[in-house]
Design a protein around this motif. Structure first.
Motif, PDB file in Angstrom:
ATOM      1  N   GLN A  19      13.672   8.080  13.381  1.00 21.71           N
ATOM      2  CA  GLN A  19      14.478   8.693  12.396  1.00 21.71           C
ATOM      3  C   GLN A  19      15.084  10.002  13.263  1.00 21.71           C
ATOM      4  O   GLN A  19      14.307  10.820  13.756  1.00 21.71           O
ATOM      5  CB  GLN A  19      14.214   9.154  11.032  1.00 21.71           C
ATOM      6  CG  GLN A  19      13.521   7.953  10.500  1.00 21.71           C
ATOM      7  CD  GLN A  19      13.605   7.764   8.935  1.00 21.71           C
ATOM      8  OE1 GLN A  19      13.321   8.644   8.313  1.00 21.71           O
ATOM      9  NE2 GLN A  19      14.100   6.752   8.515  1.00 21.71           N
ATOM     10  N   GLY A  62      15.721  -1.061   0.445  1.00 24.71           N
ATOM     11  CA  GLY A  62      15.512  -2.571   0.850  1.00 24.71           C
ATOM     12  C   GLY A  62      15.222  -2.680   2.456  1.00 24.71           C
ATOM     13  O   GLY A  62      15.956  -1.806   3.014  1.00 24.71           O
ATOM     14  N   MET A  63      14.327  -3.323   2.733  1.00 24.18           N
ATOM     15  CA  MET A  63      14.226  -3.847   4.151  1.00 24.18           C
ATOM     16  C   MET A  63      14.090  -4.995   4.625  1.00 24.18           C
ATOM     17  O   MET A  63      15.092  -5.349   5.439  1.00 24.18           O
ATOM     18  CB  MET A  63      12.911  -2.892   4.638  1.00 24.18           C
ATOM     19  CG  MET A  63      13.413  -1.243   4.808  1.00 24.18           C
ATOM     20  SD  MET A  63      11.779  -0.484   5.468  1.00 24.18           S
ATOM     21  CE  MET A  63      10.806  -0.121   4.016  1.00 24.18           C
ATOM     22  N   SER A  92      18.001  -8.221   2.538  1.00 26.88           N
ATOM     23  CA  SER A  92      19.131  -9.159   2.117  1.00 26.88           C
ATOM     24  C   SER A  92      18.063 -10.460   2.036  1.00 26.88           C
ATOM     25  O   SER A  92      17.398 -10.799   2.513  1.00 26.88           O
ATOM     26  CB  SER A  92      19.909  -9.268   2.972  1.00 26.88           C
ATOM     27  OG  SER A  92      20.758 -10.236   2.817  1.00 26.88           O
ATOM     28  N   ASN A 121      18.517  -7.811  -3.578  1.00 26.96           N
ATOM     29  CA  ASN A 121      19.504  -7.517  -2.449  1.00 26.96           C
ATOM     30  C   ASN A 121      20.345  -8.453  -1.702  1.00 26.96           C
ATOM     31  O   ASN A 121      19.803  -9.435  -1.162  1.00 26.96           O
ATOM     32  CB  ASN A 121      18.499  -6.589  -1.301  1.00 26.96           C
ATOM     33  CG  ASN A 121      19.512  -5.903  -0.147  1.00 26.96           C
ATOM     34  OD1 ASN A 121      20.253  -6.371   0.322  1.00 26.96           O
ATOM     35  ND2 ASN A 121      19.222  -4.488  -0.308  1.00 26.96           N
ATOM     36  N   HIS A 146      24.352  -4.336  -0.303  1.00 26.24           N
ATOM     37  CA  HIS A 146      24.600  -3.514   0.573  1.00 26.24           C
ATOM     38  C   HIS A 146      26.042  -3.569   1.558  1.00 26.24           C
ATOM     39  O   HIS A 146      26.695  -4.621   1.565  1.00 26.24           O
ATOM     40  CB  HIS A 146      23.403  -3.727   1.755  1.00 26.24           C
ATOM     41  CG  HIS A 146      23.475  -4.912   2.490  1.00 26.24           C
ATOM     42  ND1 HIS A 146      22.662  -5.957   2.032  1.00 26.24           N
ATOM     43  CD2 HIS A 146      24.087  -5.548   3.544  1.00 26.24           C
ATOM     44  CE1 HIS A 146      22.798  -7.146   2.829  1.00 26.24           C
ATOM     45  NE2 HIS A 146      23.583  -6.657   3.663  1.00 26.24           N
ATOM     46  N   LYS A 183      25.032   0.064  -1.987  1.00 24.94           N
ATOM     47  CA  LYS A 183      24.495   1.211  -1.231  1.00 24.94           C
ATOM     48  C   LYS A 183      25.033   0.944   0.167  1.00 24.94           C
ATOM     49  O   LYS A 183      25.360  -0.174   0.688  1.00 24.94           O
ATOM     50  CB  LYS A 183      22.717   0.927  -1.024  1.00 24.94           C
ATOM     51  CG  LYS A 183      22.565  -0.425  -0.375  1.00 24.94           C
ATOM     52  CD  LYS A 183      20.990  -0.639  -0.686  1.00 24.94           C
ATOM     53  CE  LYS A 183      20.122   0.387   0.636  1.00 24.94           C
ATOM     54  NZ  LYS A 183      20.029  -0.312   1.812  1.00 24.94           N
ATOM     55  N   THR A 213      17.083   6.041   9.676  1.00 26.18           N
ATOM     56  CA  THR A 213      17.177   4.817  10.393  1.00 26.18           C
ATOM     57  C   THR A 213      18.782   4.560  10.768  1.00 26.18           C
ATOM     58  O   THR A 213      19.533   4.916   9.882  1.00 26.18           O
ATOM     59  CB  THR A 213      16.794   3.662   9.427  1.00 26.18           C
ATOM     60  OG1 THR A 213      15.614   4.064   9.270  1.00 26.18           O
ATOM     61  CG2 THR A 213      16.627   2.364  10.402  1.00 26.18           C
ATOM     62  N   GLY A 259      17.088   8.927   6.025  1.00 25.71           N
ATOM     63  CA  GLY A 259      16.479  10.107   6.468  1.00 25.71           C
ATOM     64  C   GLY A 259      15.724  11.020   5.507  1.00 25.71           C
ATOM     65  O   GLY A 259      15.199  11.963   6.083  1.00 25.71           O
ATOM     66  N   ALA A 280      13.376   4.288   3.322  1.00 24.72           N
ATOM     67  CA  ALA A 280      13.053   2.828   3.967  1.00 24.72           C
ATOM     68  C   ALA A 280      12.159   3.172   5.081  1.00 24.72           C
ATOM     69  O   ALA A 280      11.029   2.761   5.391  1.00 24.72           O
ATOM     70  CB  ALA A 280      14.226   2.216   4.336  1.00 24.72           C
ATOM     71  N   GLY A 281      12.831   3.803   6.256  1.00 19.28           N
ATOM     72  CA  GLY A 281      12.276   3.828   7.492  1.00 19.28           C
ATOM     73  C   GLY A 281      10.785   4.553   7.249  1.00 19.28           C
ATOM     74  O   GLY A 281       9.726   4.134   8.016  1.00 19.28           O
TER      75      GLY A 281
HETATM   76  C1  FNR Z   1      16.958  -1.745   6.599  1.00 19.31           C
HETATM   77  N1  FNR Z   1      17.880  -1.487   5.613  1.00 19.31           N
HETATM   78  C2  FNR Z   1      18.549  -2.732   4.769  1.00 19.31           C
HETATM   79  N2  FNR Z   1      19.287  -2.375   3.920  1.00 19.31           N
HETATM   80  C3  FNR Z   1      19.686  -3.319   2.774  1.00 19.31           C
HETATM   81  O1  FNR Z   1      20.602  -2.992   1.757  1.00 19.31           O
HETATM   82  N3  FNR Z   1      19.528  -4.716   3.338  1.00 19.31           N
HETATM   83  C4  FNR Z   1      18.898  -5.196   4.259  1.00 19.31           C
HETATM   84  O2  FNR Z   1      18.306  -6.051   4.409  1.00 19.31           O
HETATM   85  C5  FNR Z   1      18.149  -4.044   5.243  1.00 19.31           C
HETATM   86  N4  FNR Z   1      17.339  -4.228   6.325  1.00 19.31           N
HETATM   87  C6  FNR Z   1      16.551  -3.021   6.526  1.00 19.31           C
HETATM   88  C7  FNR Z   1      15.713  -3.521   7.786  1.00 19.31           C
HETATM   89  C8  FNR Z   1      14.936  -2.311   8.381  1.00 19.31           C
HETATM   90  C9  FNR Z   1      13.949  -2.719   9.111  1.00 19.31           C
HETATM   91  C10 FNR Z   1      15.186  -0.891   7.756  1.00 19.31           C
HETATM   92  C11 FNR Z   1      14.435   0.024   8.524  1.00 19.31           C
HETATM   93  C12 FNR Z   1      16.300  -0.827   7.059  1.00 19.31           C
HETATM   94  C13 FNR Z   1      18.605  -0.275   5.377  1.00 19.31           C
HETATM   95  C14 FNR Z   1      17.692   0.536   4.607  1.00 19.31           C
HETATM   96  O3  FNR Z   1      17.560   0.298   3.217  1.00 19.31           O
HETATM   97  C15 FNR Z   1      18.354   2.153   4.530  1.00 19.31           C
HETATM   98  O4  FNR Z   1      19.597   2.292   4.006  1.00 19.31           O
HETATM   99  C16 FNR Z   1      18.265   2.788   5.861  1.00 19.31           C
HETATM  100  O5  FNR Z   1      17.231   2.391   6.680  1.00 19.31           O
HETATM  101  C17 FNR Z   1      18.430   4.327   5.839  1.00 19.31           C
HETATM  102  O6  FNR Z   1      17.162   4.924   5.248  1.00 19.31           O
HETATM  103  P1  FNR Z   1      16.040   5.416   5.970  1.00 19.31           P
HETATM  104  O7  FNR Z   1      15.536   4.364   6.835  1.00 19.31           O
HETATM  105  O8  FNR Z   1      16.745   6.380   6.571  1.00 19.31           O
HETATM  106  O9  FNR Z   1      15.208   5.911   4.775  1.00 19.31           O
END
Ligand code: FNR
Length: 351
Positions: A19, A62-63, A92, A121, A146, A183, A213, A259, A280-281
Motif C-alpha cells: 500500500q 471484499g477481497m 466477487s 459482492n 463494485h 463501492k 491497494t 489505504g 482490505a489489503g
Molecule cells: C480486492 N478488492 C475487491 N473488491 C471488490 O469489491 N470485489 C473483489 O472481488 C475484490 N477483490 C480484491 C482482491 C484483493 C486481493 C484485494 C487486495 C482487494 C478491493 C478491495 O475491496 C478494496 O476496495 C481495495 O483493496 C482498496 O482497499 P485497501 O486494500 O487499500 O484497504
C-alpha cells in the motif's frame, strides 16, 4: 485466462505491491480538545450503516473467493470477523455463479460466522437475478456492487463496455430486500458519481479511494503490455470523502476505504463524514503473515487507537466524531480549493 488463476494472482500481487500510504489522510489534523469531559471506557464503537447496526466501524472489505486456495483466507477472515464483531464482505461471487463448485470458497464465511453481518459482492454488470442469488448464497445482510472501470481497462482480458451500469444498479437497488452498497476498488469517487448513485436508490456508498491497494499497478504487473502511466489514477480516500461532503439532500451513509492503516486513519475518516471504514489489503497481509492470536491482537490495537482519538476529542460515539473540528493542509487543501470545497467548514465546526 482462468478466473481462479486470476483470483490467486490478485492476492499474490496485492501482497507484493503493498500500500502506498498516500490516502490523503496525513493532510488532515484534528483540533485538539484539552477538556474532553468524557471517559475512555464510555466510548462506543457501534455504528449505523443504513438499517444495519455494526458493533465496530471497521469492516473487512471484499477481497476473495473463487479459487480453492482462497477458502482458507476467507475462513480466517471470517473467524476474525466473528471474534471481534466486524462486518465482512467477500470478493466477487461471479465465479461461483459460473461454477457452483466454487461456492464453498465463499459460503465458508457464513458457516464460520452464522450470526455475523456479511456482505455479498458482484460487479455492476450483474442482473437482478444474479444479485438475488449471491445474497441468498451467503444469507447476506447487504450486497456490495463494485465499480472498477480502470482496473478492467488495464486488464488484458477485462471488460470494455460499461454502458447500462447505472440502470442495472438502480434495478438491483429497487428489487433487493437488503441494502445495496456501491463501492470503488481504490480509484475513489467524485460528487457527481455519488449523486448519480443516490438518485439510483443506493443507500450506502463506499468511496474506495486511492492510497492503498493499487489495482492499476496490480493489473499492470500482470499485463504483457502494461500502461504504467495510469498507475496514479484516481481520487484519494480523503479527496473522495471531501467530495462526498458536497453531496446534499440524500439519505446516504458512507464507508471510507482505500489505504486505511490504523485507528487514527479510521477516526479521521469518520470525522470526514464516514460511518464505517473498510480495510482490505491490511487484513490480507495480517491473515497471510500472522497467527490468529496476533491478528486478533492487531484488531484490538486498531480499536484502541480509535478510542484514544475519540476520548481525546470528546467524542463518545462514532456519530459525535463526525462533528469534531479538523484542519486540511498540504496537497489536499490545494486540491480542495480547485474543487470549490470550503475547508473552513470543517475547521470551524465548534465555533
Ligand atoms: C480486492 N478488492 C475487491 N473488491 C471488490 O469489491 N470485489 C473483489 O472481488 C475484490 N477483490 C480484491 C482482491 C484483493 C486481493 C484485494 C487486495 C482487494 C478491493 C478491495 O475491496 C478494496 O476496495 C481495495 O483493496 C482498496 O482497499 P485497501 O486494500 O487499500 O484497504
Amino acid at each position: 485466462m482462468d478466473r481462479s488463476i486470476r483470483k490467486w494472482e490478485h492476492v499474490q500481487i496485492a501482497l507484493q505491491t503493498g500500500q502506498s500510504g498516500k490516502n490523503g489522510l496525513d493532510d488532515i489534523s484534528f483540533v485538539p480538545n484539552s477538556l474532553p469531559n468524557i471517559s475512555y471506557v464510555n466510548t462506543k464503537l457501534t455504528t449505523q450503516l443504513d438499517v444495519l447496526e455494526l458493533a465496530s466501524p471497521i469492516i473487512i472489505n471484499g477481497m476473495t473467493g473463487g479459487a480453492v486456495k482462497t477458502t482458507t483466507i476467507n475462513q480466517k477472515l471470517a473467524i476474525l470477523a466473528k471474534e471481534k464483531g466486524l462486518a465482512m464482505a467477500v470478493g466477487s461471487q461471479m465465479a461461483a455463479l459460473r461454477d457452483p463448485a466454487l461456492a464453498d470458497s465463499y459460503t465458508v464465511v457464513r458457516r464460520e460466522n452464522p450470526d455475523g453481518i456479511i456482505f455479498a459482492n458482484l460487479g455492476a454488470e450483474a442482473s437482478v437475478d444474479q444479485a438475488r442469488r449471491v445474497v441468498d448464497m451467503l444469507e447476506a445482510n447487504a450486497l456490495q456492487i463494485h465499480l472498477n472501470v480502470m482496473q478492467e481497462l488495464l486488464m488484458t482480458e477485462g471488460d470494455r463496455d460499461f454502458s447500462g451500469y447505472l440502470e442495472q444498479i438502480a434495478a438491483i437497488a429497487s428489487n433487493l430486500s437488503v441494502p445495496v452498497i456501491v463501492k470503488e476498488v481504490g480509484f475513489g469517487m467524485s460528487r457527481q458519481t455519488i449523486r448519480q448513485l443516490a438518485e439510483a436508490g443506493v443507500s450506502i456508498v463506499d468511496v474506495g479511494g486511492a492510497g492503498g491497494t493499487n489495482f492499476a499497478r496490480i493489473e499492470n504487473k500482470r499485463s504483457a503490455k502494461p500502461l504504467n502511466m495510469f498507475d496514479n489514477w484516481g481520487l484519494t480516500t480523503a479527496q473522495s470523502l471531501l467530495e462526498a461532503g458536497e453531496v446534499d439532500g440524500f439519505r446516504l451513509t458512507y464507508i471510507a476505504s482505500g489505504g486505511i492503516r490504523h485507528g487514527l486513519d479510521a477516526a479521521k475518516s469518520l470525522a470526514l463524514g464516514a460511518s464505517a471504514v473498510g480495510m482490505a489489503g491490511a487484513f490480507l497481509r495480517l491473515v497471510q503473515e500472522e497467527s490468529l492470536e496476533d491478528c486478533l491482537r492487531t484488531i484490538d490495537e486498531w480499536h484502541h487507537q480509535l478510542r484514544v482519538a475519540m476520548t481525546a476529542l470528546g467524542a463518545a460515539t462514532c456519530a459525535e466524531l463526525r462533528k469534531v473540528p479538523l484542519t486540511i493542509a498540504g496537497e489536499l487543501a490545494v486540491w480542495a480549493k480547485q474543487r470549490g470545497i470550503a475547508c473552513h467548514r470543517y475547521a470551524r465546526r465548534d465555533l
